[in-house]
Design an enzyme around this catalytic site. Structure first.
Site, PDB file in Angstrom:
ATOM      1  N   ARG B  60      -4.742   5.279   9.707  1.00 41.28           N
ATOM      2  CA  ARG B  60      -5.174   5.754  10.829  1.00 41.28           C
ATOM      3  C   ARG B  60      -3.619   6.263  11.720  1.00 41.28           C
ATOM      4  O   ARG B  60      -2.671   7.050  12.104  1.00 41.28           O
ATOM      5  CB  ARG B  60      -6.183   6.114  11.724  1.00 41.28           C
ATOM      6  CG  ARG B  60      -6.467   7.222  12.074  1.00 41.28           C
ATOM      7  CD  ARG B  60      -8.329   6.944  13.035  1.00 41.28           C
ATOM      8  NE  ARG B  60      -8.613   6.028  12.366  1.00 41.28           N
ATOM      9  CZ  ARG B  60      -9.837   4.940  10.903  1.00 41.28           C
ATOM     10  NH1 ARG B  60     -10.012   6.796  10.914  1.00 41.28           N
ATOM     11  NH2 ARG B  60     -10.020   4.214  10.596  1.00 41.28           N
ATOM     12  N   THR B  61      -3.227   4.675  12.192  1.00 41.98           N
ATOM     13  CA  THR B  61      -1.882   4.781  13.407  1.00 41.98           C
ATOM     14  C   THR B  61      -0.883   5.033  12.962  1.00 41.98           C
ATOM     15  O   THR B  61       0.322   6.037  13.011  1.00 41.98           O
ATOM     16  CB  THR B  61      -2.491   3.443  14.059  1.00 41.98           C
ATOM     17  OG1 THR B  61      -3.460   2.855  14.371  1.00 41.98           O
ATOM     18  CG2 THR B  61      -0.810   3.453  15.063  1.00 41.98           C
ATOM     19  N   LYS B  89       8.442 -13.670   2.050  1.00 43.32           N
ATOM     20  CA  LYS B  89       9.916 -14.451   1.643  1.00 43.32           C
ATOM     21  C   LYS B  89      10.098 -15.402   1.930  1.00 43.32           C
ATOM     22  O   LYS B  89      10.865 -16.024   1.991  1.00 43.32           O
ATOM     23  CB  LYS B  89      10.916 -13.016   1.048  1.00 43.32           C
ATOM     24  CG  LYS B  89      10.038 -12.124  -0.135  1.00 43.32           C
ATOM     25  CD  LYS B  89      11.592 -11.909  -0.774  1.00 43.32           C
ATOM     26  CE  LYS B  89      10.840 -10.169  -1.859  1.00 43.32           C
ATOM     27  NZ  LYS B  89      11.888  -9.171  -0.998  1.00 43.32           N
ATOM     28  N   ARG B 110       3.144  -2.444  13.660  1.00 43.52           N
ATOM     29  CA  ARG B 110       2.539  -3.040  13.898  1.00 43.52           C
ATOM     30  C   ARG B 110       1.535  -4.891  13.002  1.00 43.52           C
ATOM     31  O   ARG B 110       2.429  -4.583  12.434  1.00 43.52           O
ATOM     32  CB  ARG B 110       0.876  -2.157  13.218  1.00 43.52           C
ATOM     33  CG  ARG B 110      -0.494  -2.607  13.556  1.00 43.52           C
ATOM     34  CD  ARG B 110      -1.491  -2.198  13.166  1.00 43.52           C
ATOM     35  NE  ARG B 110      -2.851  -2.258  13.345  1.00 43.52           N
ATOM     36  CZ  ARG B 110      -3.800  -1.391  13.910  1.00 43.52           C
ATOM     37  NH1 ARG B 110      -3.097  -0.604  14.902  1.00 43.52           N
ATOM     38  NH2 ARG B 110      -4.953  -1.769  13.789  1.00 43.52           N
ATOM     39  N   HIS B 138      -2.718  -2.055  22.316  1.00 44.28           N
ATOM     40  CA  HIS B 138      -2.838  -0.554  21.525  1.00 44.28           C
ATOM     41  C   HIS B 138      -2.348   0.336  22.336  1.00 44.28           C
ATOM     42  O   HIS B 138      -3.398   0.997  22.715  1.00 44.28           O
ATOM     43  CB  HIS B 138      -3.484  -0.551  20.720  1.00 44.28           C
ATOM     44  CG  HIS B 138      -3.767   0.631  19.177  1.00 44.28           C
ATOM     45  ND1 HIS B 138      -2.386   0.881  19.498  1.00 44.28           N
ATOM     46  CD2 HIS B 138      -3.896   1.400  18.570  1.00 44.28           C
ATOM     47  CE1 HIS B 138      -2.504   1.715  18.898  1.00 44.28           C
ATOM     48  NE2 HIS B 138      -3.670   1.925  18.082  1.00 44.28           N
TER      49      HIS B 138
END
Lengths: 154, 310
Positions: B60-61, B89, B110, B138
């Site tokens: 969604r974000t 890695k 995020r 957020h």
């Protein structure tokens, strides 16, 4: 120990060389010992006084350690748990330097964030812990990164 | 408020925002929504690139930011989920953003580690927007929540807001509460005892003269806004206890007669069973609009931090 009461005042034996940390908030001396890394294996003489009368702060703790110096990081840590503490450096029974601890506005790389999910605890990320002082009395620190608040180092 | 102060600004935490700054973003979001609803293609961000760096999945974000950028005439690049990137890695997020800084004009991050966005922003000049850092912040979610409330009532001051559900761990309610400290609101905190809002936070609100009432009862009769969050199974070791608690905070048809006529129900989504689908068609439901509001709010923010006037 040759401590004795004189005129109703508690006298704590002086040390020859080392440090004396005075005006520690009552009950916080064990945390100061932790900061200094003093445990069962410590060989030099350590004097601890807890909950003794004080004109300045009603009750206080005192820690004296023979043959020991303090570095800036230790002094900053002490300032967090005992923001009113005074440190005396002693040589040959004389106080050669006296310093009041000062809680800095920012503690950089001194306090580990207790939040395991904080970016400062991610091994490979090159991020030093930074705590901002939100409140001084009582001391409340807030992690600059994860924003978690703490009021004690342990 | 001058646009200059927004140019190249990192958007990391709602706690960094003053009331004036929040109000300014809400005002600009309103303007952006008007532009958006005119249906004319926008070219405000033409030639600019957004990098969406999603070290954990959040469809969604990430879609909302991508949509926002594309609606502005810009382009979006990026990745989602750590497994597909070089993080496995051994590259740190701090290094990743320094690399991506060379590709893009604005970065959204995020990351599951709390504080990751702030740490990542410290070494780069390109503006970085926090798209969620673990359980911490957020900020664009909070801004779209506030925008939804403001759009409905034309104000935030004077409103009575009920927060329902997991108030202990819920990131969205914490951030919303942080933001509401700047307003004159009444808060009713409704949660099971085990999931009460942290005492320090409640005290913080009261210190800012916010009227706070805590209760375990679903008393939402006086609220203008009912903000519902999900109660997660993993918070309860005892499945029976979880079932009891979950059922105590469900909004279904039964609550409708108790609500104020103009009350709105919000939810950061995804919902599970805490709001019955029977509510969806009622005049109270705002959660889908709320989610849609994320687009104009993010469009406004993208323009602001890229120094684009509108």
């Amino acid at each position: 120990m040759d401590d004795k009461k004189e005129n109703g005042k508690l006298k704590i034996r002086n040390i020859k060389n080392g440090i004396s940390i005075d005006h520690i908030a009552a009950g916080r001396a064990p945390e100061v010992l932790k900061i200094l890394g003093i445990d069962g294996g410590f060989r030099d003489s350590v004097t601890i006084a807890m909950n003794v009368k004080s004109s300045k702060m009603r009750e206080k703790d005192i820690v004296k350690v023979e043959n020991r110096d303090l570095d800036v990081s230790e002094i900053n840590k002490i300032s967090v748990i005992a923001p009113q503490a005074t440190i005396n450096w002693i040589q040959d029974y004389q106080v050669v330097r006296k310093e009041k601890v000062k809680l800095p506005d920012e503690l950089v790389g001194i306090v580990e964030c207790p939040n395991p999910s904080c970016i400062t605890n991610k091994e490979r990320e090159p991020v030093k812990s930074i705590f901002l002082v939100k409140n001084t009395s009582p001391v409340v620190l807030v992690c600059k990164y994860c924003e978690r608040e703490i009021d004690s180092l342990y | 408020m001058s646009l200059k102060q927004w140019d190249k600004k990192h958007i990391i935490s709602i706690r960094d925002f003053s009331r004036d700054e929040i109000d300014f973003v809400l005002k600009k979001s309103r303007l952006m929504e008007d532009k958006l609803s005119s249906r004319k293609p926008l070219e405000l961000m033409k030639g600019l690139i957004l990098a969406n760096l999603f070290f954990e999945p959040s469809t969604r974000t990430s879609m909302s930011f991508e949509t926002a950028m594309k609606r502005l005439g810009g382009k979006a690049v990026g990745f989602s989920v750590a497994e597909t990137t070089s993080e496995v890695k051994g590259e740190t997020i701090v290094d990743t953003v320094r690399v991506v800084e060379g590709y893009a004009d604005v970065i959204v991050v995020r990351h599951p580690a709390e504080g990751a966005a702030r740490a990542a922003s410290e070494n780069i000049k390109v503006p970085l927007i926090n798209g969620g850092d673990g359980a911490n912040q957020h900020p664009t979610q909070t801004l779209l929540d506030l925008y939804t409330i403001q759009k409905e009532y034309k104000k935030i001051d004077g409103l009575s807001i009920a927060m329902v559900g997991d108030l202990k761990y819920g990131r969205t309610v914490h951030s919303l509460a942080n933001a509401l400290e700047n307003y004159d609101v009444k808060l009713t905190l409704i949660s099971p005892r085990e999931l009460r809002m942290p005492v320090r936070m409640v005290n913080g609100l009261r210190e800012r003269a916010i009227e706070v009432k805590e209760t375990t009862r679903l008393s939402i009769g006086k609220a203008d806004v009912i903000y519902v969050t999900r109660i997660q199974r993993e918070r309860f070791p005892d499945p029976q206890e979880f079932k009891r608690v979950k059922e105590a905070y469900v909004l279904d048809e039964g609550i409708l007669p108790k609500l104020r006529d103009d009350a709105i129900i919000m939810h950061p989504l995804p919902r599970v069973s805490e709001i019955s689908p029977a509510i969806d068609g009622t005049r109270h439901a705002r959660y889908f609009q709320q989610s849609r509001n994320g687009v104009p709010v993010r469009m406004a923010l993208l323009c602001l931090v890229c120094g684009v006037d509108f």
